[in-house]
Design a protein around this motif. Structure first.
Motif, PDB file in Angstrom:
ATOM      1  N   GLU A 198       1.065  -1.189  -0.221  1.00  0.00           N
ATOM      2  CA  GLU A 198      -0.175   0.186  -0.045  1.00  0.00           C
ATOM      3  C   GLU A 198       0.984   1.368  -0.424  1.00  0.00           C
ATOM      4  O   GLU A 198       2.107   0.893   0.496  1.00  0.00           O
ATOM      5  CB  GLU A 198      -0.411   0.379   0.894  1.00  0.00           C
ATOM      6  CG  GLU A 198      -1.621  -0.992   1.934  1.00  0.00           C
ATOM      7  CD  GLU A 198      -2.832  -0.855   1.926  1.00  0.00           C
ATOM      8  OE1 GLU A 198      -2.485   0.298   3.475  1.00  0.00           O
ATOM      9  OE2 GLU A 198      -3.905  -1.859   2.406  1.00  0.00           O
TER      10      GLU A 198
ATOM     11  N   ARG B 217      -0.117   5.212   0.578  1.00  0.00           N
ATOM     12  CA  ARG B 217      -0.723   6.366   0.858  1.00  0.00           C
ATOM     13  C   ARG B 217       0.037   7.394   0.931  1.00  0.00           C
ATOM     14  O   ARG B 217       1.092   8.085   1.290  1.00  0.00           O
ATOM     15  CB  ARG B 217      -1.050   6.175   2.579  1.00  0.00           C
ATOM     16  CG  ARG B 217      -2.170   7.561   2.759  1.00  0.00           C
ATOM     17  CD  ARG B 217      -2.635   7.054   4.272  1.00  0.00           C
ATOM     18  NE  ARG B 217      -3.261   7.912   4.152  1.00  0.00           N
ATOM     19  CZ  ARG B 217      -4.249   8.313   5.997  1.00  0.00           C
ATOM     20  NH1 ARG B 217      -3.538   7.687   6.767  1.00  0.00           N
ATOM     21  NH2 ARG B 217      -4.657   9.674   5.888  1.00  0.00           N
TER      22      ARG B 217
ATOM     23  N   GLY C 272      -6.129  -1.967  -6.313  1.00  0.00           N
ATOM     24  CA  GLY C 272      -7.464  -1.062  -5.807  1.00  0.00           C
ATOM     25  C   GLY C 272      -6.503   0.625  -5.425  1.00  0.00           C
ATOM     26  O   GLY C 272      -6.146   0.178  -5.685  1.00  0.00           O
ATOM     27  N   ILE C 273      -7.485   1.554  -5.310  1.00  0.00           N
ATOM     28  CA  ILE C 273      -7.484   3.280  -4.878  1.00  0.00           C
ATOM     29  C   ILE C 273      -8.247   2.945  -3.688  1.00  0.00           C
ATOM     30  O   ILE C 273      -9.837   2.574  -4.320  1.00  0.00           O
ATOM     31  CB  ILE C 273      -7.867   3.889  -6.087  1.00  0.00           C
ATOM     32  CG1 ILE C 273      -6.878   3.713  -7.362  1.00  0.00           C
ATOM     33  CG2 ILE C 273      -7.285   5.509  -5.213  1.00  0.00           C
ATOM     34  CD1 ILE C 273      -6.529   4.646  -8.351  1.00  0.00           C
ATOM     35  N   ARG C 274      -7.890   3.435  -2.317  1.00  0.00           N
ATOM     36  CA  ARG C 274      -9.204   3.588  -1.254  1.00  0.00           C
ATOM     37  C   ARG C 274      -9.172   4.820  -0.812  1.00  0.00           C
ATOM     38  O   ARG C 274      -8.173   5.401  -0.869  1.00  0.00           O
ATOM     39  CB  ARG C 274      -8.847   3.154  -0.532  1.00  0.00           C
ATOM     40  CG  ARG C 274      -9.937   3.051   0.773  1.00  0.00           C
ATOM     41  CD  ARG C 274      -9.664   1.552   1.802  1.00  0.00           C
ATOM     42  NE  ARG C 274      -7.918   2.117   2.521  1.00  0.00           N
ATOM     43  CZ  ARG C 274      -7.197   1.523   2.494  1.00  0.00           C
ATOM     44  NH1 ARG C 274      -7.643  -0.138   1.846  1.00  0.00           N
ATOM     45  NH2 ARG C 274      -6.033   1.390   3.128  1.00  0.00           N
TER      46      ARG C 274
ATOM     47  N   ARG D 230      -9.224   8.635   1.510  1.00  0.00           N
ATOM     48  CA  ARG D 230      -9.366   8.568   2.437  1.00  0.00           C
ATOM     49  C   ARG D 230      -9.857   9.917   3.273  1.00  0.00           C
ATOM     50  O   ARG D 230     -10.046  10.381   2.296  1.00  0.00           O
ATOM     51  CB  ARG D 230      -7.109   8.076   3.162  1.00  0.00           C
ATOM     52  CG  ARG D 230      -7.006   6.528   2.984  1.00  0.00           C
ATOM     53  CD  ARG D 230      -7.142   6.058   3.219  1.00  0.00           C
ATOM     54  NE  ARG D 230      -6.292   6.363   5.138  1.00  0.00           N
ATOM     55  CZ  ARG D 230      -6.833   5.670   5.898  1.00  0.00           C
ATOM     56  NH1 ARG D 230      -7.587   4.617   6.529  1.00  0.00           N
ATOM     57  NH2 ARG D 230      -6.816   5.915   7.334  1.00  0.00           N
TER      58      ARG D 230
ATOM     59  N   LYS E 258      -5.065   9.010  -0.744  1.00  0.00           N
ATOM     60  CA  LYS E 258      -5.565   8.512  -0.699  1.00  0.00           C
ATOM     61  C   LYS E 258      -4.790   6.941  -1.114  1.00  0.00           C
ATOM     62  O   LYS E 258      -3.531   6.981  -0.174  1.00  0.00           O
ATOM     63  CB  LYS E 258      -5.746   7.993  -2.450  1.00  0.00           C
ATOM     64  CG  LYS E 258      -4.916   8.216  -2.988  1.00  0.00           C
ATOM     65  CD  LYS E 258      -5.176   8.802  -4.466  1.00  0.00           C
ATOM     66  CE  LYS E 258      -3.869   9.255  -5.596  1.00  0.00           C
ATOM     67  NZ  LYS E 258      -3.587   9.706  -5.281  1.00  0.00           N
TER      68      LYS E 258
ATOM     69  N   TRP F 104      -3.582   0.418  -3.770  1.00  0.00           N
ATOM     70  CA  TRP F 104      -2.716  -0.761  -3.138  1.00  0.00           C
ATOM     71  C   TRP F 104      -2.343  -2.055  -4.223  1.00  0.00           C
ATOM     72  O   TRP F 104      -2.868  -1.627  -5.441  1.00  0.00           O
ATOM     73  CB  TRP F 104      -3.452  -0.813  -2.119  1.00  0.00           C
ATOM     74  CG  TRP F 104      -4.748  -1.520  -2.075  1.00  0.00           C
ATOM     75  CD1 TRP F 104      -6.109  -0.626  -2.112  1.00  0.00           C
ATOM     76  CD2 TRP F 104      -5.311  -3.290  -2.997  1.00  0.00           C
ATOM     77  NE1 TRP F 104      -7.168  -1.377  -2.424  1.00  0.00           N
ATOM     78  CE2 TRP F 104      -6.897  -2.761  -3.321  1.00  0.00           C
ATOM     79  CE3 TRP F 104      -5.315  -3.953  -2.694  1.00  0.00           C
ATOM     80  CZ2 TRP F 104      -7.776  -4.256  -4.128  1.00  0.00           C
ATOM     81  CZ3 TRP F 104      -5.276  -4.714  -3.559  1.00  0.00           C
ATOM     82  CH2 TRP F 104      -7.176  -5.072  -3.820  1.00  0.00           C
TER      83      TRP F 104
END
Length: 123
Positions: free
Chosen positions: A65, A67, A104-106, A108, A112, A115
């Motif tokens: 990941e 960030r 994917g992309i998450r 925050r 973001k 990962w």
């Protein structure tokens, strides 16, 4: 272009290489180094605040990941369309999409997480 130091990219690659030294899946380890380089470079080029990288192996699966902390990003980036062979940018997420077993992309609250996961066998 962001103000972060791209000298961190080979340092992150080296740390991942050391982590994966006993991972049986050497081809996946090489892919992991390429993909982490792309994601860290993207995070550093497009932000001024650097990035946090985590890598874990569980059940023979590597998860990485990256960030960033860019405030106010309306939507996570999408992989760009194919670029000309002589282009030097725009390949990062396309490489992740094509080489990772999952990614994917998450979003925050600030920034973001991008990962990826690779299958392999732990030593």
């Amino acid at each position: 272009m962001g103000g972060a130091d791209l000298a961190a990219v080979p340092e992150v690659r080296h740390a991942l290489r050391e982590m994966l030294r006993h991972w049986q899946e050497k081809d996946s380890a090489a892919v992991a180094e390429l993909l982490i380089s792309e994601l860290v470079t993207n995070a550093l080029v497009h932000t001024d605040d650097g990035a946090v990288v985590t890598a874990t192996i569980a059940d023979s699966r590597l998860r990485v990941e990256v960030r960033d902390f860019v405030a106010g990003v309306p939507a996570p980036p999408a992989p760009e369309r194919p670029v000309p062979d002589d282009a030097t940018h725009g390949r990062g997420l396309a490489l992740v999409r094509s080489l990772a077993d999952d990614w994917g992309i998450r979003a925050r609250p600030v920034g973001k997480v991008v990962w990826f996961e690779l299958n392999g066998e732990a030593a």
